[in-house]
Each structure stands twice: as structure tokens, then as C-alpha cells.
Design an enzyme around this catalytic site. Structure first.
Site, short mmCIF file in Angstrom:
data_model
loop_
_atom_site.label_atom_id
_atom_site.label_comp_id
_atom_site.label_asym_id
_atom_site.label_seq_id
_atom_site.Cartn_x
_atom_site.Cartn_y
_atom_site.Cartn_z
N VAL A 67 22.41 -26.47 10.22
CA VAL A 67 22.67 -27.86 10.63
C VAL A 67 22.39 -28.87 9.52
O VAL A 67 22.86 -30.00 9.56
CB VAL A 67 21.84 -28.27 11.87
CG1 VAL A 67 22.30 -27.56 13.12
CG2 VAL A 67 20.34 -28.10 11.64
N ASN A 93 19.72 -29.80 19.09
CA ASN A 93 18.45 -29.17 19.49
C ASN A 93 17.75 -28.43 18.35
O ASN A 93 16.52 -28.36 18.34
CB ASN A 93 18.76 -28.19 20.64
CG ASN A 93 17.66 -27.19 20.85
OD1 ASN A 93 16.60 -27.52 21.37
ND2 ASN A 93 17.89 -25.94 20.43
N SER A 144 10.35 -34.79 20.58
CA SER A 144 9.17 -34.04 21.02
C SER A 144 8.10 -35.06 21.41
O SER A 144 8.21 -36.24 21.05
CB SER A 144 8.65 -33.20 19.84
OG SER A 144 7.33 -32.77 20.04
N TYR A 157 6.72 -32.49 10.80
CA TYR A 157 7.32 -32.34 12.14
C TYR A 157 7.23 -33.66 12.89
O TYR A 157 8.21 -34.15 13.47
CB TYR A 157 6.58 -31.23 12.89
CG TYR A 157 7.17 -30.88 14.24
CD1 TYR A 157 8.35 -30.15 14.32
CD2 TYR A 157 6.55 -31.26 15.42
CE1 TYR A 157 8.90 -29.82 15.55
CE2 TYR A 157 7.09 -30.94 16.66
CZ TYR A 157 8.26 -30.21 16.71
OH TYR A 157 8.81 -29.88 17.94
N ALA A 159 6.80 -36.68 11.69
CA ALA A 159 7.66 -37.70 11.07
C ALA A 159 9.11 -37.49 11.47
O ALA A 159 9.82 -38.44 11.81
CB ALA A 159 7.52 -37.63 9.54
N SER A 160 9.55 -36.24 11.44
CA SER A 160 10.96 -35.96 11.75
C SER A 160 11.29 -36.29 13.20
O SER A 160 12.37 -36.79 13.51
CB SER A 160 11.29 -34.48 11.46
OG SER A 160 10.66 -33.62 12.40
N LYS A 161 10.33 -36.04 14.11
CA LYS A 161 10.62 -36.30 15.53
C LYS A 161 10.55 -37.79 15.85
O LYS A 161 11.24 -38.27 16.75
CB LYS A 161 9.66 -35.49 16.40
CG LYS A 161 9.84 -33.96 16.27
CD LYS A 161 11.26 -33.52 16.59
CE LYS A 161 11.42 -32.01 16.63
NZ LYS A 161 12.81 -31.57 16.90
N1 LIG Z 1 8.84 -25.15 22.05
C1 LIG Z 1 8.21 -26.31 22.14
O1 LIG Z 1 7.03 -26.37 22.54
C2 LIG Z 1 8.91 -27.60 21.77
C3 LIG Z 1 8.36 -28.81 22.18
C4 LIG Z 1 8.99 -30.00 21.83
C5 LIG Z 1 10.16 -29.97 21.09
N2 LIG Z 1 10.68 -28.77 20.69
C6 LIG Z 1 11.90 -28.79 19.91
O2 LIG Z 1 12.92 -28.10 20.60
C7 LIG Z 1 13.85 -27.55 19.68
C8 LIG Z 1 14.03 -26.07 19.99
O3 LIG Z 1 12.75 -25.47 19.91
P1 LIG Z 1 12.46 -24.00 20.43
O4 LIG Z 1 11.05 -24.01 20.85
O5 LIG Z 1 13.52 -23.54 21.35
O6 LIG Z 1 12.55 -23.25 19.02
P2 LIG Z 1 12.99 -21.76 18.63
O7 LIG Z 1 12.46 -21.54 17.27
O8 LIG Z 1 12.62 -20.83 19.69
O9 LIG Z 1 14.58 -21.91 18.56
C9 LIG Z 1 15.18 -22.75 17.61
C10 LIG Z 1 16.59 -22.25 17.28
O10 LIG Z 1 17.11 -23.14 16.27
C11 LIG Z 1 17.69 -22.35 15.25
N3 LIG Z 1 17.65 -23.05 13.96
C12 LIG Z 1 16.54 -23.32 13.22
N4 LIG Z 1 16.92 -23.92 12.09
C13 LIG Z 1 18.26 -24.05 12.11
C14 LIG Z 1 19.22 -24.57 11.21
N5 LIG Z 1 18.86 -25.09 10.03
N6 LIG Z 1 20.53 -24.54 11.56
C15 LIG Z 1 20.91 -24.00 12.73
N7 LIG Z 1 20.04 -23.47 13.64
C16 LIG Z 1 18.74 -23.50 13.32
C17 LIG Z 1 16.84 -21.08 15.22
O11 LIG Z 1 17.53 -20.02 14.57
C18 LIG Z 1 16.58 -20.85 16.70
O12 LIG Z 1 17.59 -20.08 17.30
C19 LIG Z 1 13.27 -27.82 18.28
O13 LIG Z 1 13.90 -28.96 17.73
C20 LIG Z 1 11.81 -28.11 18.56
O14 LIG Z 1 11.24 -28.95 17.59
C21 LIG Z 1 10.09 -27.59 21.03
#
Ligand SMILES: NC(=O)c1ccc[n+]([C@@H]2O[C@H](COP(=O)([O-])OP(=O)(O)OC[C@H]3O[C@@H](n4cnc5c(N)ncnc54)[C@H](O)[C@@H]3O)[C@@H](O)[C@H]2O)c1
Length: 258
Positions: A67, A93, A144, A157, A159-161
Site C-alpha cells: 500500500v 485497513n 486506533s 504508530y 503518530a501515524s494513527k
Molecule cells: N489488532 C489490534 O489490536 C488493532 C487495534 C487498533 C487498530 N488496529 C489496526 O488495524 C489494522 C489491521 O490490524 P490487524 O490487527 O488485523 O493486523 P494484522 O497484522 O493481523 O493484519 C494486517 C494485514 O495487513 C497486511 N499488510 C501489512 N503491511 C502491508 C502493506 N504495506 N501493504 C499491504 N498489506 C499490508 C498484512 O500482510 C496483514 O495481512 C492495522 O492498521 C492496525 O494498526 C489494530
């Protein structure tokens, strides 16, 4: 938890769709009637998504790319145009957490990587969506609870969010005249591979202590399941939220209500 039929015939693009929240949401979108374009890194394991969508009549296209890479988005745009000719829903996402280190120890290369994926990736995803959405649409950006306040050890993280929420608000105002709504969601700890990776190498007792510490921060006293985040994405994707734009919605079991 699927909302059957409410997104019949829509076209949805989900980034980071091979696992975790993206996977759960992509399956829920398909079950709600949407055709899904799923994007993840090269070499992604698509089996869980294909299995999840197997019993559903909707079309599933997968694209492998990063992405953060601008050229990749030209490929994505081409696939959506050729296959469906339009886009209605975009879920930006994909994201990474980066290392857990104090500010003074935080490596610059990791700072840049987290910002590239979590921030530039969402910017490029929104640009792509804005070019493909012809008659309105809904963009949902993944922030987040880390986008709503401070904390320790996840500086890039965090900062990005925060940046995702800023970009969401600008895009919501700019795209309103084209009836494209743009919202951010702000989940707390959700049981996904990203969250579970924090437990790698720990003993059972350490894992139990870690989980108890996180749960104690949340009034509902548990992690979210990915489908509970997906349900909010489906709400924001659907006409049920037709007057909601520019919001940064906590999905956090009450964490930020304290
Ligand atoms: N799990 C949590 O507690 C939580 C809480 C708040 C926010 N989030 C956010 O939710 C989103 C998803 O998190 P998750 O927990 O499902 O993570 P995860 O690591 O389980 O899944 C993330 C997916 O994104 C893909 N990905 C990573 N970098 C990529 C890139 N450069 N290009 C394309 N795909 C890419 C990965 O291969 C993976 O399939 C993230 O942005 C994370 O910051 C997660």
C-alpha cells in the site's frame, strides 16, 4: 454477525485483507452482498479469505501489492476499472505496529517504515478511491485508540494513527460535494495476529499477565474480536450512516471514555 444483503451489488476494496481485521471485514462485506477487491502483500495466504467467501455468490478479486508503493495503486485502479468499472466502499485497513521502543531508542528507519505504510498507504488508498468513486461512496480509514491519545513506546504508530484522523477530516470536507463520506475507526486491542505477536516468546504465565493488564484498561474488560470491528465498518459502508462523515469513531470497549 453478517448483515445479509445490505450492500447488494456494491464494490468494496479492502487493504490488509489476508488476515486479522481486514480478513474478517472482507468476508462480512461479501456476506452482506458486496463484490470484494482484496489487497495484501505479495505472497499473502488467501486461503482463509477464499474459504470465507466460498459459499457467497459475490465476486472476489485479490491483488498483491504494497500500500505504500504509488505504482502499485495504478495496478489496483486498473483491476477495479477492468473488473467492476466502479468502486463504492474503500477500507484502508493495512498497517503495522512497528517496534515497541522508547523515543530515545526508536530507530529512524522504523519510524519511516511505519509512517510509509500506515500514513502514506492510507493517503494513496484515498487518492485511488477518490478517482474510482463516480457517484458517491464511503471511505473508512483504520486509525486506533493510539490515534486519540498518547501512550508509551509506540511513537511512530501513534503518530501515524493521529495522522490518519487528520487526513480523514480533510478528505471528508473535500469529498463531501461528491457525496463521498470519509470516516476513521479507532479500535482498542483486537484479537488478531498483530495483537497475538506481542505474545510471541512469552510463557503462559506472562501471556496471562499481559492479557489481564490490557483487559484491565478496558471497561468491557476483554479484547475485541475482529468481527466486532468489521460490524462498525459495515455500518459506515452502508446507507445506515448516510449523514456520518469526518468522524473518528472509537470501537474500544469504553477505553477512551475514561
Ligand atoms: N489488532 C489490534 O489490536 C488493532 C487495534 C487498533 C487498530 N488496529 C489496526 O488495524 C489494522 C489491521 O490490524 P490487524 O490487527 O488485523 O493486523 P494484522 O497484522 O493481523 O493484519 C494486517 C494485514 O495487513 C497486511 N499488510 C501489512 N503491511 C502491508 C502493506 N504495506 N501493504 C499491504 N498489506 C499490508 C498484512 O500482510 C496483514 O495481512 C492495522 O492498521 C492496525 O494498526 C489494530
Amino acid at each position: 454477525m453478517a448483515v445479509e444483503g445490505t450492500l447488494e451489488g456494491k464494490v468494496a476494496l479492502v487493504t490488509g485483507a489476508a488476515q486479522g481485521i481486514g480478513l474478517a471485514t472482507a468476508v462480512m462485506l461479501a456476506r452482506a452482498g458486496a463484490n470484494v477487491v482484496a489487497l495484501d502483500l505479495p505472497g499473502a495466504n488467501w486461503e482463509p479469505l477464499r474459504n470465507g467467501c466460498a459459499a457467497v455468490g459475490q465476486r472476489l478479486e485479490t491483488v498483491e501489492c504494497d500500500v505504500a508503493d504509488e505504482a502499485s495503486w495504478e495496478q489496483v485502479t486498473g483491476v477495479v476499472r477492468r473488473t467492476f468499472g466502479r468502486l463504492d466502499i474503500m477500507f484502508n485497513n493495512a498497517g503495522i505496529s512497528g517496534p515497541s521502543r522508547a523515543l530515545w531508542d526508536y530507530p529512524v528507519a522504523d519510524f519511516d517504515k511505519v509512517m510509509l505504510i500506515n500514513c502514506r498507504g492510507v493517503f494513496l488508498g484515498m487518492k485511488c478511491a477518490a478517482s474510482l468513486m463516480q457517484s458517491g461512496g464511503s471511505i473508512i480509514n483504520m486509525s486506533s485508540v493510539s490515534g486519540l491519545g498518547g501512550g508509551r513506546f509506540l511513537l511512530a504508530y501513534n503518530a501515524s494513527k493521529h495522522a490518519v484522523i487528520g487526513m480523514t477530516k480533510v478528505a471528508a470536507v473535500e469529498l463531501a460535494e461528491r457525496n463521498i463520506r470519509v470516516n476513521a475507526i479507532c479500535p482498542a486491542m483486537t484479537e488478531t495476529p498483530m495483537m497475538l505477536s506481542l505474545e510471541a516468546g512469552k510463557t503462559e504465565a506472562e501471556i496471562a499477565a499481559l492479557r489481564a493488564r490490557f483487559a484491565a484498561m478496558i471497561p468491557l474488560a476483554r479484547y475485541a474480536q475482529p468481527e466486532e470491528i468489521g460490524a462498525v465498518v459495515l455500518f459506515l459502508a452502508s446507507d445506515a450512516s448516510s449523514f456520518v462523515t469526518g468522524a473518528a469513531l472509537p470501537v474500544d470497549g469504553g477505553l477512551k471514555a475514561q
